[in-house]
Design a protein around this motif. Structure first.
Motif, short mmCIF file in Angstrom:
data_model
loop_
_atom_site.label_atom_id
_atom_site.label_comp_id
_atom_site.label_asym_id
_atom_site.label_seq_id
_atom_site.Cartn_x
_atom_site.Cartn_y
_atom_site.Cartn_z
N ASP A 2 0.84 -1.20 0.00
CA ASP A 2 0.00 0.00 0.00
C ASP A 2 0.87 1.24 0.00
O ASP A 2 1.87 1.31 0.70
N LYS A 3 0.44 2.21 -0.79
CA LYS A 3 1.15 3.48 -0.80
C LYS A 3 0.56 4.38 0.27
O LYS A 3 -0.64 4.42 0.48
N GLU A 4 1.42 5.12 0.94
CA GLU A 4 0.96 6.02 1.99
C GLU A 4 0.37 7.28 1.36
O GLU A 4 0.89 7.80 0.36
N ILE A 5 -0.71 7.76 1.94
CA ILE A 5 -1.36 8.97 1.45
C ILE A 5 -0.57 10.17 1.94
O ILE A 5 -0.28 10.28 3.14
N PRO A 6 -0.21 11.10 1.05
CA PRO A 6 0.52 12.30 1.49
C PRO A 6 -0.32 13.11 2.49
O PRO A 6 -1.55 13.10 2.45
N ALA A 7 0.36 13.80 3.40
CA ALA A 7 -0.33 14.56 4.44
C ALA A 7 -1.29 15.59 3.86
O ALA A 7 -2.32 15.87 4.44
N ALA A 8 -0.96 16.15 2.71
CA ALA A 8 -1.82 17.16 2.09
C ALA A 8 -3.15 16.57 1.63
O ALA A 8 -4.13 17.29 1.49
N GLN A 9 -3.23 15.26 1.39
CA GLN A 9 -4.45 14.64 0.91
C GLN A 9 -5.26 13.98 2.02
O GLN A 9 -6.32 13.42 1.76
N ARG A 10 -4.78 14.01 3.22
CA ARG A 10 -5.53 13.42 4.33
C ARG A 10 -6.76 14.27 4.60
O ARG A 10 -6.73 15.48 4.49
N LYS A 11 -7.85 13.63 5.02
CA LYS A 11 -9.11 14.32 5.07
C LYS A 11 -9.66 14.62 6.46
O LYS A 11 -10.57 15.40 6.59
N LEU A 12 -9.16 14.00 7.50
CA LEU A 12 -9.73 14.21 8.83
C LEU A 12 -9.29 15.55 9.41
O LEU A 12 -8.13 15.92 9.34
N SER A 13 -10.25 16.24 10.01
CA SER A 13 -9.96 17.52 10.66
C SER A 13 -9.29 17.27 12.01
O SER A 13 -9.22 16.13 12.48
N PHE A 14 -8.85 18.33 12.63
CA PHE A 14 -8.20 18.19 13.94
C PHE A 14 -9.21 17.69 14.96
O PHE A 14 -8.88 16.88 15.83
N LEU A 15 -10.47 18.14 14.87
CA LEU A 15 -11.50 17.67 15.80
C LEU A 15 -11.75 16.17 15.64
O LEU A 15 -11.88 15.45 16.63
N ALA A 16 -11.77 15.69 14.40
CA ALA A 16 -11.92 14.25 14.17
C ALA A 16 -10.72 13.48 14.71
O ALA A 16 -10.87 12.37 15.23
N THR A 17 -9.54 14.07 14.61
CA THR A 17 -8.34 13.44 15.16
C THR A 17 -8.43 13.38 16.68
O THR A 17 -8.07 12.36 17.28
N LEU A 18 -8.91 14.45 17.31
CA LEU A 18 -9.09 14.45 18.76
C LEU A 18 -10.05 13.33 19.18
O LEU A 18 -9.80 12.63 20.16
N ARG A 19 -11.11 13.17 18.42
CA ARG A 19 -12.08 12.12 18.73
C ARG A 19 -11.43 10.73 18.61
O ARG A 19 -11.63 9.86 19.46
N ALA A 20 -10.65 10.52 17.56
CA ALA A 20 -9.98 9.24 17.36
C ALA A 20 -8.99 8.96 18.49
O ALA A 20 -8.90 7.83 18.99
#
Length: 71
Positions: A2-20
């Motif tokens: 699997d190829k890693e997704i570049p950081a610029a194409q990641r879709k989760l917001s900071f709030l979603a990251t906090l939830r995770a």
């Protein structure tokens, strides 16, 4: 492989990251949800959210101990 997704194409917001990260602290999370989020999380957001989560956890413990001890 699997190829890693570049950081610029990641879709989760900071709030979603906090939830995770919050669910990770609790340890109750479906594997499928974890795998979906892991592919979209921004590593910088995860590190920042981890520090925030740890600070909140430690502060909560200190406040609970102070309340129980009465000081």
């Amino acid at each position: 492989m699997d190829k890693e997704i570049p950081a610029a194409q990641r879709k989760l917001s900071f709030l979603a990251t906090l939830r995770a990260v919050f669910w990770s602290f609790l340890g109750i999370r479906k594997k499928s949800d974890y795998e979906k989020d892991a592919a979209k999380l921004n590593p910088v957001h995860v590190i920042i959210a981890g520090f925030i989560g740890a600070a909140v956890f430690i502060t909560s413990l200190i406040l609970i101990v102070k309340y129980v001890v009465g000081k």
